[in-house]
Design a protein around this motif. Structure first.
Motif, short mmCIF file in Angstrom:
data_model
loop_
_atom_site.label_atom_id
_atom_site.label_comp_id
_atom_site.label_asym_id
_atom_site.label_seq_id
_atom_site.Cartn_x
_atom_site.Cartn_y
_atom_site.Cartn_z
N LEU A 114 10.87 3.44 9.40
CA LEU A 114 10.45 3.29 8.01
C LEU A 114 9.53 2.09 7.81
CD1 LEU A 114 13.62 4.19 5.92
CD2 LEU A 114 11.42 5.34 5.87
N GLU A 115 9.76 1.03 8.54
CA GLU A 115 8.85 -0.13 8.46
C GLU A 115 7.43 0.30 8.79
OE1 GLU A 115 9.20 -3.22 7.55
OE2 GLU A 115 11.32 -3.77 7.69
N VAL A 116 7.29 1.12 9.81
CA VAL A 116 5.96 1.60 10.23
C VAL A 116 5.38 2.53 9.17
CG1 VAL A 116 4.74 2.98 11.95
CG2 VAL A 116 6.52 1.37 12.68
N VAL A 117 6.19 3.45 8.67
CA VAL A 117 5.71 4.43 7.70
C VAL A 117 5.31 3.76 6.38
CG1 VAL A 117 6.29 6.48 6.37
CG2 VAL A 117 7.08 6.26 8.73
N CYS A 118 6.14 2.85 5.89
CA CYS A 118 5.83 2.18 4.62
C CYS A 118 4.57 1.35 4.73
CB CYS A 118 7.01 1.32 4.17
SG CYS A 118 8.50 2.25 3.77
N SER A 119 4.38 0.69 5.87
CA SER A 119 3.15 -0.07 6.09
C SER A 119 1.94 0.86 6.13
CB SER A 119 3.25 -0.87 7.39
OG SER A 119 4.27 -1.84 7.31
N ALA A 120 2.14 2.06 6.68
CA ALA A 120 1.05 3.04 6.71
C ALA A 120 0.70 3.50 5.30
CB ALA A 120 1.44 4.24 7.58
N TYR A 121 1.72 3.68 4.45
CA TYR A 121 1.45 4.02 3.04
C TYR A 121 0.66 2.91 2.36
CZ TYR A 121 4.24 8.28 2.52
OH TYR A 121 4.70 9.57 2.59
N ASP A 122 1.02 1.67 2.64
CA ASP A 122 0.27 0.54 2.07
C ASP A 122 -1.20 0.63 2.47
OD1 ASP A 122 2.57 -0.42 0.95
OD2 ASP A 122 2.78 -2.15 2.28
N GLY A 123 -1.44 0.94 3.75
CA GLY A 123 -2.81 1.01 4.23
C GLY A 123 -3.57 2.21 3.71
N ALA A 124 -2.87 3.33 3.58
CA ALA A 124 -3.53 4.56 3.15
C ALA A 124 -3.76 4.59 1.64
CB ALA A 124 -2.70 5.78 3.56
N TYR A 125 -2.85 4.02 0.88
CA TYR A 125 -2.93 4.11 -0.58
C TYR A 125 -3.04 2.73 -1.25
CZ TYR A 125 -1.28 8.85 0.33
OH TYR A 125 -1.14 10.13 0.80
N SER A 126 -2.13 1.82 -0.90
CA SER A 126 -2.02 0.44 -1.39
C SER A 126 -0.56 0.18 -1.69
CB SER A 126 -2.86 0.17 -2.66
OG SER A 126 -2.15 0.49 -3.83
N ARG A 127 -0.18 -1.07 -1.69
CA ARG A 127 1.21 -1.45 -1.94
C ARG A 127 1.66 -1.02 -3.34
NH1 ARG A 127 5.31 -5.12 -0.48
NH2 ARG A 127 4.75 -4.48 1.61
#
Length: 283
Positions: A114-127
């Motif tokens: 989940l740490e990896v996935v959530c960081s990917a969401y931050d990069g793909a969309y924004s925090r």
């Protein structure tokens, strides 16, 4: 994962996990459909991946976690190869893998993924994007379940900051997240901090007409008062919550039964055994 009092459920799978034998007919049906779809549509076709996802759900529901995770890993690999690592379907498939790790009790693998996935969401969309915040909320809840309260608190605080920066005023989403933060204080035995935070959140929830959320806060507060030994106050608050939940939480029996049990425990500690027995009879 179960939605957290206003934080929306983000999982795409819909089967509840329980250790039941795999139905041979269902297994055969899915295998046949999957094999046919691979031949007719191709391995990477969305319909093929959908069938594979249903097979993974079936394995998870039966407690066959290794088989489920193997299938989910194939799905994620296909999505990443065709759509890329940051595509919504790729990330959603990884969330399903994390959920299966959680169901299997492997919180280390679940939180790491989940740490990896959530960081990917931050990069793909924004925090500040809804999907990113939902992902981080899932991770915070999982850390809370695993007993990593400090990690959970850090994420809850970061969510608060993201919501404050991306939304106007106070909304139910922010209040629900703050209630989860109060729950962390409760678990650490920081009852005064939990009580003060919850008291303010309940008042704010009523001011914005978030009535249901205010009663969720009251349930948390009653539990905190019980832990502090303020049994009379906890009883009054608990009875108020039970009265509301009897009808309003008809579709959330677990939440309602929890408050019944907590009120029954208060009755028992106050030597009101008859009332305690009545409460247990309703569970």
């Amino acid at each position: 994962f179960q939605a957290e009092d206003g934080i929306r459920d983000y999982k795409v799978t819909g089967v509840q996990t329980c250790a039941l034998p795999i139905s041979e007919s269902a297994d055969a049906l899915y295998n046949n459909a999957y094999a046919t779809s691979v031949v007719v549509l191709g391995q990477a076709h969305p319909r093929t991946q959908e069938i594979a996802g249903l097979m993974a759900e079936l394995f998870t529901a039966a407690g066959a976690y290794d088989e489920a995770m193997s299938m989910q890993a194939l799905i994620s690999a296909e999505y990443e190869a065709v759509l890329g690592p940051r595509h919504e379907l790729t990330l959603a498939s990884l969330l399903n893998q994390a959920s299966t790790h959680e169901a299997a009790g492997d919180y280390t693998s679940a939180t790491g993924l989940l740490e990896v996935v959530c960081s990917a969401y931050d990069g793909a969309y924004s925090r500040y994007h809804e999907q990113a915040i939902n992902c981080w909320s899932y991770l915070a809840g999982l850390y809370r379940t695993a007993g990593s309260l400090n990690e959970s608190e850090k994420i809850r605080q970061a969510i608060n900051a993201a919501l404050a920066a991306s939304t106007e005023g106070i909304n139910e989403w922010a209040l629900a997240n703050m209630m989860q933060l109060a729950d962390i204080y409760y678990e650490r035995g920081e009852y005064l901090q939990a009580r003060e935070l919850l008291s303010g959140l309940i008042l704010t929830a009523r001011q914005i007409n978030a009535i249901d959320l205010s009663y969720t806060g009251k349930a948390y507060l009653a539990r905190t008062l019980t832990a502090e030994g303020a049994l009379v106050e906890a009883e009054v608050l608990g009875e108020d919550v039970v009265g509301y939940g009897a009808t309003a939480w008809a579709d959330r029996p677990v939440q309602y039964y929890n408050v019944l049990l907590e009120l029954g425990a208060v009755y028992q500690r106050r030597s009101r055994l008859a009332e305690a027995e009545i409460g247990r009879a309703h569970v």
